[in-house]
Motif scaffolding. Sequence first.
Motif, PDB file in Angstrom:
ATOM      1  N   HIS A   1      20.637  11.069   4.337  1.00  0.00           N
ATOM      2  CA  HIS A   1      19.595  11.903   4.924  1.00  0.00           C
ATOM      3  C   HIS A   1      18.252  11.649   4.252  1.00  0.00           C
ATOM      4  CE1 HIS A   1      21.766  14.209   7.845  1.00  0.00           C
ATOM      5  NE2 HIS A   1      22.701  14.551   6.978  1.00  0.00           N
TER       6      HIS A   1
ATOM      7  N   ARG B   1      17.802   9.149  13.464  1.00  0.00           N
ATOM      8  CA  ARG B   1      17.957   9.938  12.261  1.00  0.00           C
ATOM      9  C   ARG B   1      17.532  11.389  12.450  1.00  0.00           C
ATOM     10  NH1 ARG B   1      18.099   7.633   6.785  1.00  0.00           N
ATOM     11  NH2 ARG B   1      19.177   5.679   7.129  1.00  0.00           N
ATOM     12  N   ALA B   2      16.431  11.558  13.184  1.00  0.00           N
ATOM     13  CA  ALA B   2      15.911  12.910  13.384  1.00  0.00           C
ATOM     14  C   ALA B   2      16.960  13.795  14.064  1.00  0.00           C
ATOM     15  CB  ALA B   2      14.637  12.860  14.224  1.00  0.00           C
TER      16      ALA B   2
ATOM     17  N   GLY C   1      22.070  17.956   5.690  1.00  0.00           N
ATOM     18  CA  GLY C   1      20.802  17.533   6.269  1.00  0.00           C
ATOM     19  C   GLY C   1      19.919  18.676   6.737  1.00  0.00           C
ATOM     20  N   GLU C   2      20.278  19.877   6.338  1.00  0.00           N
ATOM     21  CA  GLU C   2      19.565  21.094   6.749  1.00  0.00           C
ATOM     22  C   GLU C   2      19.357  21.137   8.259  1.00  0.00           C
ATOM     23  OE1 GLU C   2      16.114  20.884   4.283  1.00  0.00           O
ATOM     24  OE2 GLU C   2      17.159  21.775   2.595  1.00  0.00           O
ATOM     25  N   PRO C   3      20.440  21.112   9.013  1.00  0.00           N
ATOM     26  CA  PRO C   3      20.334  21.108  10.473  1.00  0.00           C
ATOM     27  C   PRO C   3      19.993  22.495  11.018  1.00  0.00           C
ATOM     28  CG  PRO C   3      22.622  21.277   9.846  1.00  0.00           C
ATOM     29  CD  PRO C   3      21.844  21.183   8.570  1.00  0.00           C
TER      30      PRO C   3
ATOM     31  N   GLN D   1      24.485  18.838  13.544  1.00  0.00           N
ATOM     32  CA  GLN D   1      25.614  18.370  12.751  1.00  0.00           C
ATOM     33  C   GLN D   1      26.895  18.966  13.297  1.00  0.00           C
ATOM     34  OE1 GLN D   1      26.313  16.327  10.056  1.00  0.00           O
ATOM     35  NE2 GLN D   1      24.293  15.437  10.386  1.00  0.00           N
TER      36      GLN D   1
ATOM     37  N   THR E   1      26.223  11.644   1.825  1.00  0.00           N
ATOM     38  CA  THR E   1      25.577  12.264   2.983  1.00  0.00           C
ATOM     39  C   THR E   1      24.111  12.558   2.682  1.00  0.00           C
ATOM     40  OG1 THR E   1      27.713  13.302   3.358  1.00  0.00           O
ATOM     41  CG2 THR E   1      25.888  14.085   4.687  1.00  0.00           C
TER      42      THR E   1
ATOM     43  N   TYR F   1      20.223  13.611  13.743  1.00  0.00           N
ATOM     44  CA  TYR F   1      21.257  14.054  12.797  1.00  0.00           C
ATOM     45  C   TYR F   1      20.725  15.065  11.784  1.00  0.00           C
ATOM     46  CZ  TYR F   1      24.195  10.483  14.793  1.00  0.00           C
ATOM     47  OH  TYR F   1      24.938   9.745  15.670  1.00  0.00           O
ATOM     48  N   LYS F   2      19.395  15.163  11.693  1.00  0.00           N
ATOM     49  CA  LYS F   2      18.830  16.212  10.837  1.00  0.00           C
ATOM     50  C   LYS F   2      18.772  17.546  11.590  1.00  0.00           C
ATOM     51  CE  LYS F   2      16.560  14.377   7.050  1.00  0.00           C
ATOM     52  NZ  LYS F   2      16.301  15.242   5.940  1.00  0.00           N
ATOM     53  N   THR F   3      18.915  17.474  12.905  1.00  0.00           N
ATOM     54  CA  THR F   3      18.858  18.689  13.715  1.00  0.00           C
ATOM     55  C   THR F   3      20.253  19.189  14.061  1.00  0.00           C
ATOM     56  OG1 THR F   3      16.971  17.618  14.743  1.00  0.00           O
ATOM     57  CG2 THR F   3      17.700  19.682  15.718  1.00  0.00           C
TER      58      THR F   3
END
Lengths: 283, 249
Positions: free
Chosen positions: B112, B78-79, B158-160, B85, B108, B81-83
Amino acid sequence: MSLLEVENLWVRFPTRQGIFDAVRGVSFTLERERLGIVGESGSGKSMTGRAILRLIRKPGIVEADAIRLEGRNLLDLTEPEMRKVRGQKISMVMQDPKFSLNPVMTIGDQIMEAYLLHNNTSKAQARAKAIAMLEAVSIRDPERVMRAYPHEMSGGMGQRIMIAMMLIPDPQILIADEPTSALDVSVQRQVLDIMDGLVKERGMGLIFISHDLNLVSEFCDRVLIMYAGRIVEVCDADKLHQAKHPYTQGLLNSLPRLDQPKKHLEVLKRDDAWADGESVGGS
Amino acid sequence: MTALTIKDLNVWFGTDRDRVDAVKSANFDVGIGESFGLVGESGSGKSTILRAITGLAPTWSGEITVEGKQITGATRDRAFYKTVQMVFQDPYASLHPRHTVDQVLSETLHLHGFKDINARVVRLLDDVGLGGKFRFRYPHQISGGQRQRVAVARALAGEPDILLLDEPTSALDVSVQAEILNLLTDLRDEHKLTYLMVSHDLPVIGHMCDRLAVMKDGEIVEVMETDDLRHGTAKHDYSRSLLAASAVA
């Protein structure tokens, strides 16, 4: 006599909100030349190409004073007669190879089918011809591609396969609808060179539909610029950069350029007046 | 620390006589806040690199390091996909045809793990220049440019820190392309994003990127500055021919 004459062509679609005119009174002629049609999506350029081959599906309506191929009005032909025109006389390369290739047939079988349909020869010869055609559109490993299915090909490969297939019956007119927009510059060049050779050697007429202004100005002889279903400007391709119409200028200015870096690109501001008025004749 | 480091990356598909080596020992790194371009012809492996990073191409070897953390195997946590995209090429294919814009973004955000979904959907739509009136529309009710804006909003949900852009404007008209490129420029400034952008259009890469890598047949033949691209001073023969082809076309 011109190879193709289109007079006052209209394409209409009845909708719940009334009749929508996709193409509005377009007239032009095609000699043995490279004619470009440019415009954005929705400007009616693809519909113009399809209407010539009578490929507009119901409930769409095609109306024209005449669409003449070497003096013969295509609108008067019966459907079986029209089928002889498609492919043999006028061939079309469609926009998206994903939807024009048969997904459950290998590439090789599809190209050979096109060749066997138009020529009375053996399968071995068709196979040799298919491989030669794939090489002609610069596919690196034709043997592997012959065995492959369309989903295994990239967009650019698919489009080159389509072009190979369309050129096999040796048509008089090729309508190419965004044939190179899925390709990258170096391959684009090769594909354009192939089409260029056909126009010169066989005296073929080419209608080149594209949204890429630079490409059209470099590759074609004449350009029609379409907006909202009508032709707003006709000019010689090499003079495209001196185009008068604000729409054409706006499109040219919105392109990023290597020699003029800037932080933000210009965005086209539309004017409702562009959609009104008579279509400019392109002959 | 770099945002992204690729070392000796190999990606292949198929086996035996149908095996294709899509990427062969690729090396490059992208600094934090940098915009890096990948150019090359179709089949040169540029999109495959992006797919290997995101775990969409499971058969790869080599090292991929994202913000100092090494990535292994075919799945991502998961981490990740937060970084990182990705924005795909074709906005017509990458949005679910029977989900409204609201559903696309809410789902989405939910995945997240955000709680204030309603407020975030509104903010995301604002960020990409789509007003609230687009929120409950289906993909077929909006134009190609607007769809690509939705795809960008989904990537930003996700605020990447890093956006992988796979030909984000090649399916769009030039006038719409200008709008989307301007949007991406603004978003990068606002959110301090790092871009890795794939395109076959050299002027677009020149406009968006600081540095770029030229690829041919799965190999990176040259990494150069955008200034070199502008002045046409490429070192490798292939990059020169690519430049020449794009100058006239």
